[in-house]
Design an enzyme around this catalytic site. Sequence first.
Site, mmCIF file in Angstrom:
data_model
loop_
_atom_site.group_PDB
_atom_site.id
_atom_site.type_symbol
_atom_site.label_atom_id
_atom_site.label_comp_id
_atom_site.label_asym_id
_atom_site.label_seq_id
_atom_site.Cartn_x
_atom_site.Cartn_y
_atom_site.Cartn_z
ATOM 1 N N CYS A 126 0.817 -1.223 0.000
ATOM 2 C CA CYS A 126 0.000 0.000 0.000
ATOM 3 C C CYS A 126 0.852 1.275 0.000
ATOM 4 C CB CYS A 126 -0.950 -0.008 1.189
ATOM 5 S SG CYS A 126 -0.187 -0.463 2.756
ATOM 6 N N HIS A 235 -2.777 6.312 4.705
ATOM 7 C CA HIS A 235 -1.345 6.395 5.014
ATOM 8 C C HIS A 235 -0.796 7.732 4.515
ATOM 9 C CE1 HIS A 235 -1.528 2.353 6.242
ATOM 10 N NE2 HIS A 235 -0.840 1.751 5.295
#
Length: 330
Positions: A126, A235
């Site tokens: 990710c 994130h």
Amino acid sequence: MKIAVVGATGMVGQVMLKVLEERNFPVTELIPVASEKSVGKKISFKGNEYSIVSMQTAIDMKPEIALFSAGGNTSLEFAPKFAEVGTTVIDNSSAFRMMEDKKLVVPEINASELSKNDKIIANPNCSTIQLVMVLHPLNLKYNLKRVIVSTYQSVTGTGKNAVDQLNAEITGDNDVAKVYPYEIFKNALPQCDVFAEDDYTKEEIKLMTEPKKIMGDDSFNLSATAVRVPVQGGHSESVNIEFENDFDLDEVRKILSETPGVVVMDDVSNKIYPMPLYSEGKDEVFVGRIRRDRSQPNTLNMWIVADNLRKGAATNAVQIAEYLLENHLV
């Protein structure tokens, strides 16, 4: 078009189903797969209910595409079995990413490398995906020399139990099962995944190796520190990029704003910059705080944010499936 979603009850699996529905992927038959204890349970998709089936049942049904998000060991055991019956597997685990004979794909960058022979395709980490979405167009223009990235990663990257731990700690419940070695609420853990022999974590090693494979360029150096923060969606990354060639800041912003899948949010006079709170539920990669590094030439600082469950996992996998379909590779 029979589509299997392996790990359909997990956080990423649930988002995969949502993204397939949102993007109107042409699913004629959905095959949800989960652990044996979930077999027979129902999930809903596009207003219909489907029963969760076992891995072997799904293999016997010979889906055209299987989206995997069930962990590396499961992928290593079962992805080849799906491939043997002609299914194209798009795997979200780290199991196949660095294997020489497997493609590691971010569609906007290197989907053109795919062929009908690629029966197991790796979906990148990710944090890697949002990083390369920004690095790639700048590398083409200015030539990367060195990248230093520090991540601020959501608890959703660890899974549902980590979200439960954070929410329990917020309410003062300390009886919850601990996923992390320490409290995550009001804290920051400089450990994402387990430590390797050189004291880097597996997450940091992924960040240092995967971009080179995706971009087809190992001429630049990359160093990473990955940190878990008490954020529930998205994130963030602080990135320092040294180029071989000098750049113009306005041109950098223009290149990034014209890159499909990237949104520039860089107006500090109005306090406009990317935040995980803003990225949650969105498919784009957001970049801002774009500025020169005062300490050395040809070097740039920036801040990159994306929803790790969507572009960082589920959406990227579905985009790979869309590319396969559009280019008659399945």
